[in-house]
Design an enzyme around this catalytic site. Structure first.
Site, PDB file in Angstrom:
ATOM      1  N   LYS A 142      -7.335   8.014  -1.623  1.00  0.00           N
ATOM      2  CA  LYS A 142      -8.655   8.430  -1.123  1.00  0.00           C
ATOM      3  C   LYS A 142      -9.164   9.699  -1.806  1.00  0.00           C
ATOM      4  CE  LYS A 142      -7.797   6.506   3.508  1.00  0.00           C
ATOM      5  NZ  LYS A 142      -6.326   6.306   3.446  1.00  0.00           N
ATOM      6  N   LYS A 168       0.837  -1.201   0.000  1.00  0.00           N
ATOM      7  CA  LYS A 168       0.000   0.000   0.000  1.00  0.00           C
ATOM      8  C   LYS A 168       0.870   1.249   0.000  1.00  0.00           C
ATOM      9  CE  LYS A 168      -2.129   1.724   3.694  1.00  0.00           C
ATOM     10  NZ  LYS A 168      -1.844   3.207   3.659  1.00  0.00           N
ATOM     11  N   ARG A 222       2.531  -1.238  10.682  1.00  0.00           N
ATOM     12  CA  ARG A 222       3.479  -1.147  11.787  1.00  0.00           C
ATOM     13  C   ARG A 222       3.886  -2.484  12.403  1.00  0.00           C
ATOM     14  NH1 ARG A 222       0.582   4.223  14.138  1.00  0.00           N
ATOM     15  NH2 ARG A 222      -1.083   3.297  12.894  1.00  0.00           N
ATOM     16  N   HIS A 224     -11.258  12.605  -3.345  1.00  0.00           N
ATOM     17  CA  HIS A 224     -12.561  13.198  -2.990  1.00  0.00           C
ATOM     18  C   HIS A 224     -12.584  14.611  -3.561  1.00  0.00           C
ATOM     19  CE1 HIS A 224     -15.769  13.885   0.399  1.00  0.00           C
ATOM     20  NE2 HIS A 224     -16.149  14.362  -0.774  1.00  0.00           N
TER      21      HIS A 224
END
Length: 240
Positions: free
Chosen positions: A66, A37, A216, A68
């Protein structure tokens, strides 16, 4: 579930500082995880070279930006993402039906079956009922997630990004072929960090998640390869 099936469900979140670290992790893990990612911070710092570096190692990419914005702008951004050769890309479902429809149609029209799969972000895993209330949304988190997932499916999106706590609800509402990508997954050896709605890897897979975004617990491990192997162990043990 065998180990190869389990490892393909893992998306390693490349929350790193530059090309050298991308190169290191892609070299270590490209044959051990399903995808990498690349999010806003890394893409802003490194641009398309971040994607190219992963691909040079044979890795697949989830471009997590993301989007928008107005429909035409988002559609053009999605086309550029597709041209980079990514496998998954996303936008915010809160952008609305027209925005999602326009983006999905544009990508299908240009790329056909070779297109990336398009995801809609429902409600961020850091959000709570109070978070929503303070921005004027007085519906429960679970209700909003399902509502947005159904809207995304109507718009022609391939799936959603949602917390593991809503996997079952989305699967019931949207059917077996709708992709569910879930962050907020924490293996038994890791801390909760800043995610609010979390679940173990094996529980998330049993609920119906197609991909698990994990960062993480792998990146902070002394041995990232061993950390991935331990996550695969958990999935295989919990999903016979």
């Amino acid at each position: 579930m065998n180990r190869d099936e389990a490892r393909k469900k893992i998306i390693f979140a490349l929350d790193v500082n530059g090309i050298a670290e991308i190169d290191r992790y892609a070299g270590l893990l490209s044959d051990r995880v399903g995808m990498f990612k690349i999010g806003k911070e890394l893409f802003t710092a490194c641009g398309p070279e971040a994607v190219a570096t992963v691909r040079r190692h044979g890795g697949q990419v989830f471009l997590d930006l993301k989007y928008h914005d107005i429909p035409n702008t988002v559609a053009k951004a999605m086309l550029e993402a597709a041209r980079l050769g990514v496998q998954l890309a996303n936008l915010h479902a809160l952008g609305g039906l027209e925005m999602m429809e326009t983006a999905a149609s544009a990508v299908r029209r240009e790329f056909g079956d070779d297109r990336p799969r398009l995801l809609a972000v429902t409600i961020l895993t850091s959000s709570t009922a109070e978070t929503l209330r303070r921005v004027g949304i007085d519906h429960p988190v679970e209700e909003m997630v399902v509502r947005l997932a159904c809207l995304a499916r109507e718009a022609g999106m391939d799936g959603v990004v949602a917390s593991p706590r809503e996997i079952g609800l989305i699967r019931q509402a949207c059917g077996p072929d709708f992709l569910i990508v879930t962050p907020g997954v924490r293996p038994s050896f890791a801390s909760q960090d800043d995610q609010k709605r979390i679940m173990s890897p094996d529980d998330a897979v049993r609920e119906g998640a197609d991909y698990l975004v994990i960062g993480r617990p792998i990146a902070k491990a002394d041995d990232p390869v061993r950390a991935v192997d331990m996550i695969v162990d958990e999935i295989v043990a919990g999903c016979p």
